[in-house]
Design an enzyme around this catalytic site. Structure first.
Site, PDB file in Angstrom:
ATOM      1  N   HIS A  13      80.230  15.490  36.509  1.00 36.54           N
ATOM      2  CA  HIS A  13      80.432  14.873  37.840  1.00 36.54           C
ATOM      3  C   HIS A  13      81.558  13.838  37.734  1.00 36.54           C
ATOM      4  O   HIS A  13      81.340  12.730  37.265  1.00 36.54           O
ATOM      5  CB  HIS A  13      79.145  14.180  38.314  1.00 36.54           C
ATOM      6  N   ARG A  17      90.487  12.666  42.218  1.00 35.37           N
ATOM      7  CA  ARG A  17      91.385  12.464  43.370  1.00 35.37           C
ATOM      8  C   ARG A  17      92.526  13.487  43.310  1.00 35.37           C
ATOM      9  O   ARG A  17      92.403  14.507  42.661  1.00 35.37           O
ATOM     10  CB  ARG A  17      91.940  11.019  43.435  1.00 35.37           C
ATOM     11  N   HIS A 136      74.321  14.778  46.742  1.00 37.84           N
ATOM     12  CA  HIS A 136      74.314  13.322  46.835  1.00 37.84           C
ATOM     13  C   HIS A 136      72.993  12.989  47.526  1.00 37.84           C
ATOM     14  O   HIS A 136      72.852  13.226  48.732  1.00 37.84           O
ATOM     15  CB  HIS A 136      75.511  12.798  47.643  1.00 37.84           C
TER      16      HIS A 136
HETATM   17  C1  NCD Z   1      82.350   8.174  44.990  1.00 38.21           C
HETATM   18  C2  NCD Z   1      83.829   8.173  45.372  1.00 38.21           C
HETATM   19  O1  NCD Z   1      84.458   7.114  45.367  1.00 38.21           O
HETATM   20  O2  NCD Z   1      84.369   9.254  45.655  1.00 38.21           O
HETATM   21  N1  NCD Z   1      81.870   6.826  45.014  1.00 38.21           N
HETATM   22  C3  NCD Z   1      80.779   6.339  44.396  1.00 38.21           C
HETATM   23  O3  NCD Z   1      80.435   5.188  44.619  1.00 38.21           O
HETATM   24  N2  NCD Z   1      80.082   7.067  43.538  1.00 38.21           N
HETATM   25  C4  NCD Z   1      81.581   9.077  45.869  1.00 38.21           C
HETATM   26  C5  NCD Z   1      80.188   9.382  45.388  1.00 38.21           C
HETATM   27  O4  NCD Z   1      79.993  10.087  44.400  1.00 38.21           O
HETATM   28  O5  NCD Z   1      79.236   8.873  46.001  1.00 38.21           O
HETATM   29 ZN    ZN Z   2      80.433  11.017  42.800  1.00 32.12          ZN
END
Ligand code: NCD
Ligand code: ZN
Length: 344
Positions: A13, A17, A136
């Site tokens: 996981h 980006r 999620h």
């Molecule tokens: C993640 C993100 O910034 O894309 N942020 C996080 O706090 N984990 C999104 C996610 O996995 O919830």
């Molecule tokens: Zn995440």
């Protein structure tokens, strides 16, 4: 033990980006991990197998020479995802799963699912073809306290879902509570969970006592210490239902240190050392390899890696900040602090 050698780990996981961010995130990942499940919450999100293949190409363009890295791709579930996409996933060499964000739950989740019953038709196909659903696991109703959102998801969404689709392969991502850990323990082998380094090493006091520390803010949010304790227990128990998923999620320093700071911790450059630190703190370093290098691959039905990495017990100071895209900086998890393990 002052040195351990383990099969090269995988990260099940991560957020890499896109565009210029990949210059930072891909080398940081590829230096430690062999494979990574690359989250699809881009702007706009990755919704089809074709888009996932194109995104994978952009990632591959940033893998440093001499390193091998195999990005495993994921589609982003929307209310409009077609059941046909599941069949395309089965035919793809690179796409492994579909990720469900409840709409509004976290960063870039606006296009997520508004009501899980809208997507039951696609989930039926996923159960039939054994395509994993990644979740999620938080409800999003405004009246539900942020610290209770994971537990409420178990009761209101996940239990009914598994009753309807008992053979569905499912990963509850980045679990943060004892309730989630126990829920996973009670299910069959088709249900697993990932755990992040921040939820093993920290609790909400680290984020809130003595001033708000925005670099500890991620979603699901850090919980109280008793939950951290349970997560450490299950992660280091040798139970294959729990495996490594960093949820490394870069946001620039400015976006984090802000009146409305973004959620996400950046752990990619030192993730395996952070896990080593957490496992070692509870005297279970010998359990790291199963968690980091075996159980995730086994769950996804992929071969275990054949290369190895070694970690030595040696202090290293995590950099205060790192360069990020557009001349910005990023503050890694554990910035400026000393960790006791180093990858060699
Ligand atoms: C993640 C993100 O910034 O894309 N942020 C996080 O706090 N984990 C999104 C996610 O996995 O919830
Ligand atoms: Zn995440």
């Amino acid at each position: 033990m002052d040195k351990i050698t383990l099969l090269q780990p995988d990260d099940w996981h991560v957020h890499l980006r896109d565009g210029a961010a990949l210059q930072r995130t891909v080398p940081d990942m590829a230096k430690q991990f062999s494979r990574a499940i690359c989250m699809p919450n881009l702007v706009p999100p990755i919704k089809t197998v074709e888009e996932a293949h194109a995104y994978r190409e952009r990632i591959m363009a940033h893998v440093p020479a001499g390193l091998s890295f195999d990005p495993r791709m994921v589609l982003y579930f929307t209310d409009h995802t077609s059941p046909e996409e599941v069949k395309k996933i089965k035919k793809s060499d690179y796409v492994n799963a579909i990720k469900m964000y409840p709409a509004g739950a976290t960063t870039n989740s606006e296009h997520g699912v508004t009501d899980i019953s809208n997507i039951y038709g696609v989930i039926e196909q996923m159960e039939e073809h054994q395509v994993p659903l990644l979740l999620h696991g938080e409800v999003t109703h405004h009246h539900v306290d942020i610290f209770d959102r994971e537990k409420r998801f178990l009761d209101e969404v996940l239990s009914p879902l598994l009753q309807q689709f008992p053979k569905l392969k499912l990963v509850l991502e980045h679990i943060t509570t004892s309730e989630a850990a126990h829920f996973i323990l009670e299910q069959d082998r088709n249900v697993a969970a990932t755990i992040t380094p921040q939820h093993l090493l920290f609790n909400r006091n680290d984020m809130l006592v003595g001033g708000i520390k925005p670099h500890f803010y991620c979603l699901p949010v850090l919980k109280r210490q008793t939950h951290q304790q349970t997560l450490l227990e299950v992660a280091t128990s040798g139970n294959p239902k729990f495996f490594l998923g960093t949820d490394s999620a870069p946001h620039s320093k400015n976006a984090k240190e802000n009146a409305c700071g973004c959620a996400g911790c950046y752990s990619a450059p030192i993730a395996i050392e952070l896990y080593a630190q957490a496992f070692d703190q509870v005297g279970k370093i010998e359990r790291l390899e199963g968690f980091a290098s075996h159980f995730g691959a086994d769950f996804y039905g992929l071969p275990r890696n054949s290369t190895t990495i070694s970690l030595v017990r040696e202090e290293q100071v995590v950099p205060e900040q790192l360069d990020y895209m557009d001349g910005e900086k990023i503050i890694p998890l554990y910035a400026g602090k000393t960790i006791q393990w180093r990858k060699v």
